[in-house]
Design an enzyme around this catalytic site. Structure first.
Site, PDB file in Angstrom:
ATOM      1  N   ARG A 151       1.099  -1.306   0.087  1.00  0.00           N
ATOM      2  CA  ARG A 151      -0.031  -0.128  -0.041  1.00  0.00           C
ATOM      3  C   ARG A 151       0.850   1.195  -0.180  1.00  0.00           C
ATOM      4  NH1 ARG A 151       1.702   1.765   4.019  1.00  0.00           N
ATOM      5  NH2 ARG A 151       0.468   3.847   3.627  1.00  0.00           N
ATOM      6  N   GLY A 152       0.199   2.308  -0.161  1.00  0.00           N
ATOM      7  CA  GLY A 152       1.033   3.641  -0.380  1.00  0.00           C
ATOM      8  C   GLY A 152       0.996   4.009  -1.858  1.00  0.00           C
ATOM      9  N   ALA A 153       0.677   5.095  -2.451  1.00  0.00           N
ATOM     10  CA  ALA A 153       0.446   5.121  -3.762  1.00  0.00           C
ATOM     11  C   ALA A 153       1.687   4.745  -4.595  1.00  0.00           C
ATOM     12  CB  ALA A 153       0.091   6.839  -4.025  1.00  0.00           C
ATOM     13  N   ARG A 194      -7.530  -1.111  -7.313  1.00  0.00           N
ATOM     14  CA  ARG A 194      -7.913  -0.155  -6.638  1.00  0.00           C
ATOM     15  C   ARG A 194      -8.176   1.234  -7.419  1.00  0.00           C
ATOM     16  NH1 ARG A 194      -4.802   0.907  -0.940  1.00  0.00           N
ATOM     17  NH2 ARG A 194      -6.866   1.901  -0.717  1.00  0.00           N
ATOM     18  N   GLN A 244      -3.224   2.317   9.580  1.00  0.00           N
ATOM     19  CA  GLN A 244      -1.953   2.337   9.258  1.00  0.00           C
ATOM     20  C   GLN A 244      -0.816   3.325   9.907  1.00  0.00           C
ATOM     21  OE1 GLN A 244      -4.807   2.861   7.652  1.00  0.00           O
ATOM     22  NE2 GLN A 244      -4.789   2.192   5.546  1.00  0.00           N
ATOM     23  N   ASP A 297      -2.866  10.538  -2.637  1.00  0.00           N
ATOM     24  CA  ASP A 297      -3.089   9.371  -3.406  1.00  0.00           C
ATOM     25  C   ASP A 297      -3.677  10.053  -4.787  1.00  0.00           C
ATOM     26  OD1 ASP A 297      -3.312   6.272  -2.217  1.00  0.00           O
ATOM     27  OD2 ASP A 297      -3.689   8.106  -0.599  1.00  0.00           O
ATOM     28  N   LYS A 320      -5.785   9.573   2.606  1.00  0.00           N
ATOM     29  CA  LYS A 320      -6.489   8.629   3.631  1.00  0.00           C
ATOM     30  C   LYS A 320      -7.607   9.082   4.180  1.00  0.00           C
ATOM     31  CE  LYS A 320      -5.839   5.239   3.674  1.00  0.00           C
ATOM     32  NZ  LYS A 320      -6.499   4.230   2.775  1.00  0.00           N
TER      33      LYS A 320
END
Length: 349
Positions: free
Chosen positions: A51-53, A94, A199, A240, A251
Site C-alpha cells: 500500500r501507499g500510492a 484499486r 496504518q 493518493d 487517507k
C-alpha cells in the site's frame, strides 16, 4: 544513512517473482511474500499487502512486466494486446491512487516502438526498474524541500503512512523526518492511528521507531486536543491523487485534520510526487473514492466490535479542498496559491 537502512524495502524485483513486505502483518511480524502470478499482484494491491500510492505503482509495474515475460507469442501486435488486457486487469485492483494507472500506462508506452517480443520484454523490466529508482530519488528530494519548512524542535502531525514502506524509500510526508534525523535536527512526530485499518498505529510508528525517530501515537479523535495542548506547528500528509485545482485525495481523516489546522492557524502541507498529480481530473469531486469491506469497521483484529447487521459506511479516502492546503511539496519544488496554474507549470520545469 544508518537509521534508514534498518527499514526494509517494500518491493523488490527478482526476475521470476516480486518480493513484497506484507504490510498486513506489521508491526508484529516481518513477513515477505513472493508474488509469482498476476492474480497474486492484483490481490496484494487490493488487500493492502502492499500500500501507499508510489509502492502500489511500483508493484503494478513489476507485475505487468512479470506477466509479460510469460506471453507465448512471437507477434508484437499480439503481445501488445495481451499487455493491454493485463494492464486493465491490474488497474481494476484499486480506484483512487492515480500512481497505479500512471505506472501501468508508462509501461505500456515503453514498448510503443519495439519491433520484437524479446525487445519488448526487456524494455518492460527496465522501465519498471526505472520507476522504482526514480521514486527513491524523488522521495529524497521531496524530503529536502519539506525539511526546509520546519525548524529544530517542531512538533508535526501526520496521518496514515506516507513513509519508506509506502514508496521506493524515504517516503513522501515522512521523508523530512528521516533527513532531519540524518542532519541532527530534532523533530517530534505525532502519528494519528488512522482507523479503520490503523496504518498510522501499525506502520508509521513502527518504521519511525526503527529509525530512532521521536514519534508519539494518538487516536484519530485526539487530533484537536493534541494540536491545542502539544503546540503542533504543522501538519504534513501524503496524497493518493491531486486534482488539477489542488484538491487532494488522501487517507480518510485527512480532510478533518485540514479543517482543524485551519481552525488553529497551523500550516497544512501535502507531500507528493508529480506522478500523483492528475491534471485530467479537474476537481476533487471527480476523484473516485474507494469504499471498502464493512468488516474493516465492524471488526478489530478479527473480533466483532459492532452489532450484527449494522449499516456501515467505509470510504478509504476523503478529499481535502485546495483552499485548506498551505502548500504542495513535490520533487520540483514547493507551490502555493493558485494551484490550477502552478500544478501544470511543474511539468515544464
Amino acid at each position: 544513512m544508518a537509521e534508514l537502512l534498518s527499514i526494509p524495502r517494500s518491493v523488490e524485483w527478482n526476475d521470476t517473482h516480486i518480493t513484497i513486505l506484507n504490510q498486513q502483518k506489521l508491526p508484529f511480524q516481518t513477513e515477505y511474500l513472493e508474488l509469482k502470478e498476476l492474480a497474486d499482484v492484483w490481490d496484494a494491491i487490493a488487500t493492502l499487502k502492499v500500500r501507499g500510492a508510489p509502492a502500489i505503482g511500483i508493484t503494478a509495474a513489476y507485475g505487468l512486466a512479470l506477466a509479460a515475460q510469460r506471453y507465448e507469442t512471437d507477434s508484437i501486435a499480439e503481445f501488445r494486446k495481451l499487455l493491454q488486457k493485463d494492464r486493465d486487469y491490474l488497474a481494476s485492483s484499486r480506484p483512487t491512487a492515480v500512481n497505479l494507472f500512471w505506472a501501468l500506462d508508462r509501461l505500456v508506452a515503453s514498448i510503443a516502438h519495439t519491433s520484437s517480443v524479446n525487445e519488448a520484454k526487456t524494455a518492460l523490466v527496465h522501465e519498471a526498474t526505472r520507476i522504482q529508482v526514480e521514486d527513491e530519488e524523488t522521495c529524497r528530494t521531496i524530503g529536502e524541500y519539506a525539511l526546509s519548512l520546519f525548524q529544530d524542535g517542531d512538533r508535526i502531525l501526520t496521518i496514515c503512512n506516507a513513509g519508506s514502506i509506502a514508496t521506493a524509500r524515504y517516503g513522501t510526508a515522512l521523508a523530512p523526518f528521516y533527513l532531519a534525523k540524518e542532519k541532527g535536527i530534532n523533530l517530534h512526530v505525532y502519528a494519528s492511528e488512522t482507523r479503520p485499518v490503523l496504518q498510522g498505529a501499525r506502520l508509521t510508528t513502527w518504521e519511525l521507531m526503527q529509525a530512532g525517530i521521536d514519534v508519539t501515537l494518538i487516536t484519530d479523535n485526539m487530533a484537536a486536543q493534541t494540536m491545542r495542548t502539544k503546540r503542533i506547528t504543522a501538519v504534513i500528509v501524503g496524497a493518493d491523487r491531486i486534482a488539477a485545482n489542488g484538491d487532494t485525495a488522501n487517507k480518510i481523516g485527512t480532510f478533518g485534520l485540514a479543517l482543524l489546522a485551519k481552525a488553529f492557524g497551523i500550516p497544512f502541507y501535502v507531500a507528493a510526487p508529480l506522478s500523483t498529480i492528475d491534471l485530467a481530473t479537474k476537481t476533487g469531486q471527480d476523484i473516485p473514492i474507494e469504499e471498502r469491506n464493512p468488516e474493516e469497521v465492524t471488526h478489530l483484529a478479527g473480533m466483532r466490535i459492532a452489532p450484527e447487521g449494522v449499516n456501515v459506511y467505509n470510504p478509504a479516502f476523503d478529499v481535502t479542498p485546495h483552499e485548506l492546503i498551505t502548500a504542495i511539496i513535490t520533487e520540483k519544488g514547493i507551490i502555493r496559491g493558485n494551484y490550477e496554474t502552478a500544478l501544470p507549470a511543474l511539468f515544464n520545469i
